[in-house]
Design an enzyme around this catalytic site. Structure first.
Site, PDB file in Angstrom:
ATOM      1  N   PRO A 161      -6.647   5.296  16.657  1.00  0.00           N
ATOM      2  CA  PRO A 161      -6.602   6.764  16.625  1.00  0.00           C
ATOM      3  C   PRO A 161      -8.024   7.327  16.607  1.00  0.00           C
ATOM      4  O   PRO A 161      -8.702   7.301  15.594  1.00  0.00           O
ATOM      5  CB  PRO A 161      -5.842   7.075  15.329  1.00  0.00           C
ATOM      6  CG  PRO A 161      -5.994   5.863  14.487  1.00  0.00           C
ATOM      7  CD  PRO A 161      -6.229   4.690  15.380  1.00  0.00           C
TER       8      PRO A 161
ATOM      9  N   ASP B  90     -12.737   5.710  14.209  1.00  0.00           N
ATOM     10  CA  ASP B  90     -11.352   5.267  13.979  1.00  0.00           C
ATOM     11  C   ASP B  90     -10.816   6.012  12.760  1.00  0.00           C
ATOM     12  O   ASP B  90     -11.284   5.785  11.634  1.00  0.00           O
ATOM     13  CB  ASP B  90     -11.389   3.741  13.734  1.00  0.00           C
ATOM     14  CG  ASP B  90     -10.008   3.142  13.558  1.00  0.00           C
ATOM     15  OD1 ASP B  90      -9.076   3.889  13.215  1.00  0.00           O
ATOM     16  OD2 ASP B  90      -9.882   1.917  13.756  1.00  0.00           O
ATOM     17  N   HIS B  91      -9.846   6.865  12.991  1.00  0.00           N
ATOM     18  CA  HIS B  91      -9.358   7.719  11.906  1.00  0.00           C
ATOM     19  C   HIS B  91      -8.588   6.946  10.840  1.00  0.00           C
ATOM     20  O   HIS B  91      -8.294   7.467   9.766  1.00  0.00           O
ATOM     21  CB  HIS B  91      -8.491   8.843  12.488  1.00  0.00           C
ATOM     22  CG  HIS B  91      -8.541  10.112  11.693  1.00  0.00           C
ATOM     23  ND1 HIS B  91      -9.043  10.175  10.408  1.00  0.00           N
ATOM     24  CD2 HIS B  91      -8.145  11.380  11.984  1.00  0.00           C
ATOM     25  CE1 HIS B  91      -8.952  11.414   9.953  1.00  0.00           C
ATOM     26  NE2 HIS B  91      -8.415  12.162  10.889  1.00  0.00           N
ATOM     27  N   ARG B  92      -8.251   5.677  11.115  1.00  0.00           N
ATOM     28  CA  ARG B  92      -7.603   4.868  10.076  1.00  0.00           C
ATOM     29  C   ARG B  92      -8.607   4.497   8.996  1.00  0.00           C
ATOM     30  O   ARG B  92      -8.243   4.207   7.863  1.00  0.00           O
ATOM     31  CB  ARG B  92      -7.051   3.563  10.684  1.00  0.00           C
ATOM     32  CG  ARG B  92      -5.913   3.763  11.651  1.00  0.00           C
ATOM     33  CD  ARG B  92      -5.557   2.466  12.344  1.00  0.00           C
ATOM     34  NE  ARG B  92      -6.679   1.943  13.112  1.00  0.00           N
ATOM     35  CZ  ARG B  92      -6.633   0.833  13.840  1.00  0.00           C
ATOM     36  NH1 ARG B  92      -5.533   0.132  13.891  1.00  0.00           N
ATOM     37  NH2 ARG B  92      -7.686   0.434  14.534  1.00  0.00           N
TER      38      ARG B  92
ATOM     39  N   ILE C 110     -11.996   6.134   8.872  1.00  0.00           N
ATOM     40  CA  ILE C 110     -12.956   7.204   8.571  1.00  0.00           C
ATOM     41  C   ILE C 110     -12.255   8.563   8.620  1.00  0.00           C
ATOM     42  O   ILE C 110     -11.567   8.881   9.592  1.00  0.00           O
ATOM     43  CB  ILE C 110     -14.121   7.154   9.592  1.00  0.00           C
ATOM     44  CG1 ILE C 110     -14.893   5.843   9.407  1.00  0.00           C
ATOM     45  CG2 ILE C 110     -15.049   8.357   9.430  1.00  0.00           C
ATOM     46  CD1 ILE C 110     -15.659   5.407  10.624  1.00  0.00           C
TER      47      ILE C 110
END
Ligand code: CAO
Length: 414
Positions: free
Chosen positions: A209, A387-389, A391
């Site tokens: 993501p 990577d939104h998982r 950060i």
């Protein structure tokens, strides 16, 4: 002609099965080989295909029913010409009295051997269906269920693992189109590098993501230092561009925000924080994009980084890099600053969790709040995909702000 579909002989000593899914309703049109029902016995799961095209008249079973071999499952009004049997036949004998008004034919569909777990895997229809949709071979999954059954958790675990590894869970096929029908065309095969890079980029784009934060940095201080070191570099035949300065400021930012210098482990459950700083640099080559890695970049000077950059990019363009030189990266920088553009959204290079995209620096009027005046300032637009998982947006913005301040501090470049 109305035809009843009966539960066929399932073989392997199975004389009954549970209806686990009904995929049709009365009134639905079906084509030959459409799956109409899914059954499950304690040995296997099976899909019952339609042997004729037509319209479903009646469904005799419900999900959860136990049905025995020979039991009627559904009836179909068969379209004329859709069956083998509908070919002109020799004259029939007069039908029996009870069949006179509507001829009802009863026949059990032929279940192909592969429907009965010919791959020797046991799994529920739901698991089989998802695996089929994602093009996953069930034989490659570790089964943890009773009697070696592949459970839903086994399949989900497998998919999760593949995604954490940046691997593809299935192939993506493109429709075959004849473009020449609209005009003249030329065909050109992709290079090996383009194919490999393309696959990796697609996987990264589909499985991570991405969020991209845009920002710009005042690089007046950086540029002053660069002009100074450029003269020094010229004496040694070293070209000093903006990139080594950006590498230095990135490393300072990574030290401040260790989350950007980490990877997710193969289970996607733990962070692996790295205490070394290996920076990947995207290099455009005639055969495609490659990303060699500058190892331990934090221990190198601006001139040292410049020299290594010249060497790596030259060998990348002539195809002389060794496999090891692409490995071990922590964070990648993709610089299009020498070419142009105001901003772009770089794709993360797994297993890394962030990448910086650098665009062309320009002089622009910037309002100086302190002195209340507009000052011509050398500004560098840049973006940060993460990577939104791993950060959150707040840290993403804090990172780019920190970076913008780092390039204003000349000590960053020492
Ligand atoms: N703003 C303005 N000018 C810039 C700049 C920026 N942000 N970045 C570089 N330049 C200038 C350089 O200073 C140099 O000018 P001078 O010769 O006057 O000093 C000129 O542009 C060319 O620089 P360069 O490209 O040779 O060197 P570099 O160190 O900036 O970059 C490399 C090296 C290997 C990263 C680059 O050549 C390259 O291949 N970039 C493409 C990367 C890419 O394709 N990324 C896309 C990935 S996603 O598809």
């Amino acid at each position: 002609m109305l035809k009843e579909v009966l539960l066929p002989d399932l073989g392997e000593g199975i004389d009954s099965a549970d209806v686990s899914e009904i995929l049709i309703n009365p009134g639905d049109s079906v084509s030959i080989d459409d799956i109409i029902l899914v059954l499950e016995s304690d040995k296997a799961s099976m899909e019952i295909p339609a042997e004729d095209a037509g319209v479903v008249k009646e469904v005799f079973v419900n999900a959860g029913d136990e049905v025995k071999t020979g039991a009627p499952l559904i009836s179909i009004e068969v379209s004329s010409g859709s069956t083998e049997e509908s070919k002109p036949e020799p004259k029939e004998e007069e039908p029996k009295k009870e069949d006179k008004e509507t001829k009802i034919e009863t026949k059990a569909p032929e279940i192909k051997s592969e429907d009965i777990s010919s791959d020797k895997t046991f799994a529920s229809p739901g698991v089989r269906r998802l695996a089929r949709e994602l093009d996953i071979n069930l034989t490659t999954i570790n089964a943890t269920g009773p009697k070696g059954r592949i459970t839903k958790d086994d399949l989900h675990g497998f998919i999760k693992q593949k995604m954490a590894q940046g691997g593809s869970v299935g192939a993506v096929s493109l429709p075959k189109i004849d473009f020449s029908q609209w005009g003249s065309i030329d065909e050109q095969p992709l290079t090996k590098i383009q194919k490999i890079t393309g696959d990796r980029l697609q996987q990264a784009w589909q499985t991570i993501p991405h969020v991209t934060q845009f920002d710009e940095a005042d690089i007046s201080v950086l540029n002053k230092k660069r002009i100074e070191l450029k003269k020094e570099g010229e004496k040694k035949n070293i070209k000093v561009t903006f990139l080594p300065f950006i590498i230095k400021a990135v490393i300072k930012s990574l030290k401040e925000f260790p989350r950007f210098n980490c990877s997710l482990d193969h289970l996607g459950e733990n962070l692996v924080l790295k205490n070394y700083y290996n920076i990947g640099i995207a290099v455009d080559t005639p055969t495609g994009l490659v990303v060699p890695v500058i190892k331990n970049a934090d221990n190198k000077s601006i001139l040292g980084l410049s020299e290594e950059l010249m060497d790596l990019s030259e060998r990348a363009r002539t195809g002389k890099l060794k496999p090891d030189e692409f490995k071990g990266g922590c964070f990648t920088i993709s610089s299009l600053g020498g070419i142009g553009g105001t901003n772009f959204t770089p794709i993360i290079n797994p297993p890394e969790v962030a990448i910086m995209g650098v665009s062309k620096s320009i002089w622009k009027p910037v309002y100086d709040h302190k002195n209340k005046e507009i000052v011509p300032t050398f500004m560098m637009p840049f973006s940060l995909s993460y990577d939104h998982r791993v950060i959150d947006g707040a840290i993403g913005a804090a990172f780019t702000s920190f970076f913008s301040n780092a390039v204003l501090d000349v000590s960053t470049f020492e």
